[in-house]
Design a protein around this motif. Structure first.
Motif, PDB file in Angstrom:
ATOM      1  N   HIS A 206      14.993  -8.678   4.194  1.00 17.30           N
ATOM      2  CA  HIS A 206      14.334  -9.072   5.441  1.00 17.30           C
ATOM      3  C   HIS A 206      15.115  -8.590   6.663  1.00 17.30           C
ATOM      4  CE1 HIS A 206      17.309 -12.143   4.465  1.00 17.30           C
ATOM      5  NE2 HIS A 206      17.317 -12.507   5.744  1.00 17.30           N
ATOM      6  N   LEU A 207      16.376  -8.253   6.485  1.00 19.18           N
ATOM      7  CA  LEU A 207      17.184  -7.784   7.618  1.00 19.18           C
ATOM      8  C   LEU A 207      16.908  -6.318   7.963  1.00 19.18           C
ATOM      9  CD1 LEU A 207      20.630  -9.407   6.652  1.00 19.18           C
ATOM     10  CD2 LEU A 207      18.898 -10.283   8.231  1.00 19.18           C
ATOM     11  N   ARG A 208      16.104  -5.677   7.146  1.00 16.18           N
ATOM     12  CA  ARG A 208      15.777  -4.256   7.393  1.00 16.18           C
ATOM     13  C   ARG A 208      14.514  -4.104   8.227  1.00 16.18           C
ATOM     14  NH1 ARG A 208      15.605  -1.412   1.661  1.00 16.18           N
ATOM     15  NH2 ARG A 208      15.684   0.494   2.886  1.00 16.18           N
ATOM     16  N   ILE A 209      14.027  -5.212   8.750  1.00 13.68           N
ATOM     17  CA  ILE A 209      12.746  -5.195   9.460  1.00 13.68           C
ATOM     18  C   ILE A 209      12.990  -5.448  10.956  1.00 13.68           C
ATOM     19  CG2 ILE A 209      10.496  -6.344   9.660  1.00 13.68           C
ATOM     20  CD1 ILE A 209      10.877  -7.177   6.680  1.00 13.68           C
ATOM     21  N   GLY A 210      12.179  -4.815  11.809  1.00 11.90           N
ATOM     22  CA  GLY A 210      12.219  -5.093  13.244  1.00 11.90           C
ATOM     23  C   GLY A 210      12.969  -4.042  14.025  1.00 11.90           C
ATOM     24  N   LYS A 213      16.675  -3.644  13.275  1.00  7.63           N
ATOM     25  CA  LYS A 213      16.879  -3.707  11.822  1.00  7.63           C
ATOM     26  C   LYS A 213      18.245  -3.139  11.436  1.00  7.63           C
ATOM     27  CE  LYS A 213      14.554   0.701  11.118  1.00  7.63           C
ATOM     28  NZ  LYS A 213      13.325   1.345  10.614  1.00  7.63           N
ATOM     29  N   GLN A 215      20.760  -1.206   8.721  1.00  9.63           N
ATOM     30  CA  GLN A 215      20.764  -0.167   7.694  1.00  9.63           C
ATOM     31  C   GLN A 215      21.693  -0.617   6.562  1.00  9.63           C
ATOM     32  OE1 GLN A 215      21.336   4.465   8.199  1.00  9.63           O
ATOM     33  NE2 GLN A 215      23.330   3.496   8.471  1.00  9.63           N
TER      34      GLN A 215
END
Lengths: 261, 152
Positions: A206-210, A213, A215
């Motif tokens: 979920h941390l790869r979104i927005g 985000k 990498q």
């Protein structure tokens, strides 16, 4: 050079320095100890000109007996060179040693080599977990040298609620990355380490979104031949893969420069 | 990460500890006179423990250790150099380091079961494995002959 180095030593140093015969000269039992309490022995080797006072490689052997790491880090080698410079001691083929051109120099050489040996053995205190001078420590040095901002050993909460440790939380002006360092000297340990990275990246996905985000980077220590192609494939869909032997490319990746496939 | 004395005793008492590979002495990273090997130890419990041997024929000095991945060296046999215990006792040139929560691996004792000479690393290894309840299914080669080194 005097024929009796023990007499020369006895005249200049306390009786705590004991001389005994050795194959190539004499062994000098010093009053000093390695960090675990083992005594430091030096050797006066007189079958060459000029003779030398040497630890015969015992200090580095002692250090290597405390760790699983197959080699010293560049930083540790740098410290050894600095120690040798301070004490006017030579580090040659793993030996700490000093030439003795005159009997009057023997006691001073013994003390110089002793002090250098103690300081080198004290590198043991710099081992992060005492068993492994880890590649992660080398990565930390690398990031410092490149002036890249990072936090080490932070933990992030996954979608499952489980908390996952990540080796490096790295921020450059271009983007922010989480990096897991995959390192082991054992083939049988390699797959569990990869599985841990896969679980980490999956649960943190979920941390790869927005727009801000993160990498994800799986950094393989490929200086040991323990990884299989399958290991790389397992993390490839969830993270970028980088290799410690190509650390410049790893740095590029942190700056958002894609690694050519 | 450290381990408790109880965990140490459990590891040492575990008779399933096994090294399955043949072991070969390798040059160290400095290409000195010293040679070494590292071996993974398998066990039913999966202890993260490895064996390491280092031998310096020039001294001569020989060391066999068990290294716990988290705690570091937890057990070790040294031949060829004396040891000073925290209570100021000098143990002797054949001594075994053992683990204790209070002093970690700094305390050593003089073992009765190590009778082989420092210049016989293969026999010392056999005796070390026996006391450590470590089964070695393979073999340990003799160290390579020493090539006399020019020191300067």
């Amino acid at each position: 050079m005097s024929n009796d180095p023990c007499a020369a030593l006895a005249a200049a140093l306390p009786a705590m320095f004991e001389c005994t015969p050795h194959t190539d000269g004499v062994r000098i039992r010093t009053a000093f100890m390695y960090p675990d309490g083992d005594y430091l022995d030096l050797y006066f080797i007189r079958d060459q000109e000029p003779p030398v006072v040497s630890d015969l490689g015992e200090t580095v052997r002692w250090l290597r007996s405390q760790t699983l790491s197959p080699r010293r880090s560049p930083k540790q080698n740098q410290l050894i060179q600095d120690i040798c410079l301070t004490h006017s001691v030579e580090f040659y083929a793993g030996r700490l040693q000093a030439r003795v051109k005159d009997a009057s120099q023997l006691a001073a050489a013994v003390l110089r080599v002793s002090q250098a040996a103690l300081r080198v053995s004290d590198l043991w205190f710099t081992f992060r977990n005492r068993s492994i001078q880890s590649v992660a420590d080398e990565v930390e040095d690398f990031l410092n040298d490149r002036g890249i901002s990072y936090r080490r050993g932070e933990r992030f909460v996954g979608r499952s609620g489980k908390t996952w440790p990540v080796d490096f939380h790295v921020r450059t002006s271009e983007l922010t990355s989480l990096t897991c360092v995959l390192s082991t000297g054992s083939r049988s340990a390699a797959r569990p380490i990869v599985n841990q990275a896969v679980a980490t990246w999956y649960d943190l996905s979920h941390l790869r979104i927005g727009p801000e985000k993160l990498q994800f980077v799986s950094l393989f220590d490929d200086t040991s031949d323990v990884w299989a192609e399958e290991d790389y494939a397992l993390v490839r869909d969830l993270s970028h893969t980088a290799f410690w032997s190509s650390r410049d490319r790893f740095a590029d990746l942190l700056h958002g420069v894609p690694i050519p496939s | 990460m450290s381990i408790t004395s109880t965990e140490f005793e459990t590891i040492m008492g575990d008779k399933t500890k096994e090294i399955r590979d043949d072991l070969v002495w390798q040059p160290d990273e400095d290409h000195s006179d010293c040679v070494e090997f590292t071996a993974e130890i398998h066990s039913d419990a999966g202890w993260p423990v490895y064996a390491r041997g280092t031998y310096n024929p020039a001294a001569p000095a020989l060391t066999y250790v068990l290294i716990h991945r988290g705690a570091g060296r937890i057990y070790g046999l040294d031949l060829g150099k004396d040891h000073h215990n925290p209570d100021c006792e000098n143990v002797g040139e054949c001594h075994k380091h053992t683990w204790d929560e209070a002093v970690r691996d700094k305390r050593a004792y003089r073992p009765d079961d190590i009778t082989a000479d420092v210049r016989d690393p293969v026999e010392v290894w056999r005796q070390f494995c026996k006391e450590a309840r470590l089964r070695h299914s393979g073999s340990l080669q003799k160290p390579p002959p020493v090539q006399r080194r020019l020191l300067s």
